[in-house]
Design an enzyme around this catalytic site. Structure first.
Site, PDB file in Angstrom:
ATOM      1  N   GLU A 133       0.870  -1.173   0.000  1.00  0.00           N
ATOM      2  CA  GLU A 133       0.000   0.000   0.000  1.00  0.00           C
ATOM      3  C   GLU A 133       0.907   1.222   0.000  1.00  0.00           C
ATOM      4  O   GLU A 133       1.956   1.228   0.650  1.00  0.00           O
ATOM      5  CB  GLU A 133      -0.901   0.011   1.239  1.00  0.00           C
ATOM      6  CG  GLU A 133      -1.768   1.259   1.378  1.00  0.00           C
ATOM      7  CD  GLU A 133      -2.604   1.244   2.660  1.00  0.00           C
ATOM      8  OE1 GLU A 133      -3.074   0.149   3.051  1.00  0.00           O
ATOM      9  OE2 GLU A 133      -2.786   2.314   3.275  1.00  0.00           O
ATOM     10  N   GLU A 186      -2.396  11.168   4.149  1.00  0.00           N
ATOM     11  CA  GLU A 186      -3.450  10.889   5.123  1.00  0.00           C
ATOM     12  C   GLU A 186      -3.417  11.991   6.172  1.00  0.00           C
ATOM     13  O   GLU A 186      -2.345  12.511   6.508  1.00  0.00           O
ATOM     14  CB  GLU A 186      -3.241   9.546   5.819  1.00  0.00           C
ATOM     15  CG  GLU A 186      -3.475   8.322   4.977  1.00  0.00           C
ATOM     16  CD  GLU A 186      -3.298   7.055   5.795  1.00  0.00           C
ATOM     17  OE1 GLU A 186      -4.309   6.444   6.157  1.00  0.00           O
ATOM     18  OE2 GLU A 186      -2.131   6.702   6.067  1.00  0.00           O
TER      19      GLU A 186
END
Length: 283
Positions: free
Chosen positions: A161, A166
């Site tokens: 990933e 974020e």
């Protein structure tokens, strides 16, 4: 077979002064396994995007470029939202807006959108650039990230990933880049954070330059973190397969919900000015 071969060898060299029988059980040393480190060839990137969305239309996002992950169930992070098939995503005035709302659907108390790039919106090595303005509010968890097209090395986190960005609402304006894989994942993922004071009030550019040597993260053109290929296989480098892009706002969850959820923060929106993929120029 091993014993009969050894006995034959002893008879054939019986004239030798040392005894073969004394060496038949001596282990044969195994040469060390070595890997050749990947050299940094200082790859460059094309200047024209091969996959892009400038969000110049009006209405729903281009269905040829975007699909949706749909449903509730926590998404592996105990998230609280139901991802819809597009009713939480809209394009107008040159931007895409993803909106998380306080409303019930499918057993969840919130709705949101989790958009997935399609078609040419997958890459193996290259530059990804997204210009975005992030939501605010405790309980929000916006993300711009990448997952593998095919989980060739196994389920998460084995196949990798890449998180371009974020941010969790209880820690406003601190944006994070992280990679996850079999060796480094979850709270032990590799990455770095940076404070951008206007992350939720102005647009900023979140980018990765991904080559066989490393994944480099940039916020507004500033290098934030370099994750180098350790050249020891997929346990640390599953990033030799195609990945696609995801855009979403989660609500609550293991990280985003650590300080609860402030319902007065909703609706909460993330605006995307553009998404661009550039090919790496091979050497």
């Amino acid at each position: 077979m091993r014993k009969s071969h050894t006995a034959f060898a002893c008879m054939a060299i019986a004239f030798v002064f040392w005894a073969c029988s004394g060496s038949k059980n001596t282990p044969v040393p195994t040469p060390p396994v070595t890997t050749t480190p990947i050299a940094d060839k200082n790859w460059s990137f094309e200047t024209s995007a091969y996959f892009a969305d400038e969000f110049d239309n009006t209405g729903k996002p281009d269905a040829a470029k975007w699909g949706y992950d749909i449903g509730a169930g926590g998404w592996g992070n105990n998230e609280l939202e139901y991802y819809t098939d597009g009713s939480n995503a809209n394009v107008a005035n040159g931007k895409l807006t993803i909106t998380a709302k306080k409303e019930s659907m499918g057993g969840a108390g919130y709705t949101s959108a989790r958009m997935v790039s399609k078609g040419a919106g997958s890459m193996l090595y290259g530059r990804v650039e997204v210009k975005a303005k992030l939501p605010s509010g405790v309980g929000t968890w916006p993300a711009i990230w990448m997952l593998p097209d095919d989980y060739s090395y196994g389920p998460w986190p084995k196949s990798g990933e890449i998180d371009l960005m974020e941010m969790v609402g209880f820690d406003p304006n601190v944006v994070h880049f992280t990679v996850h894989n079999q060796t480094y994942n979850g709270a032990n993922g590799k990455g770095a954070g940076k404070t951008i004071a206007t992350a939720s009030t102005d647009y900023h550019i979140y980018r990765i330059d991904w080559t066989p040597y490393a994944i480099k993260s940039y916020f507004d053109g500033e290098l934030v973190y370099t994750y180098v290929n350790e050249s020891n296989g997929f346990a640390t480098w599953p990033y030799d397969k195609k990945f696609h892009l995801l855009l979403n706002i989660a609500v609550g969850g293991n990280w985003g919900g650590q300080k609860g959820v402030d319902d007065t923060a909703f609706p909460a929106s993330m605006d995307i000015d553009y998404v661009r993929f550039y090919k790496m120029i091979d050497k």
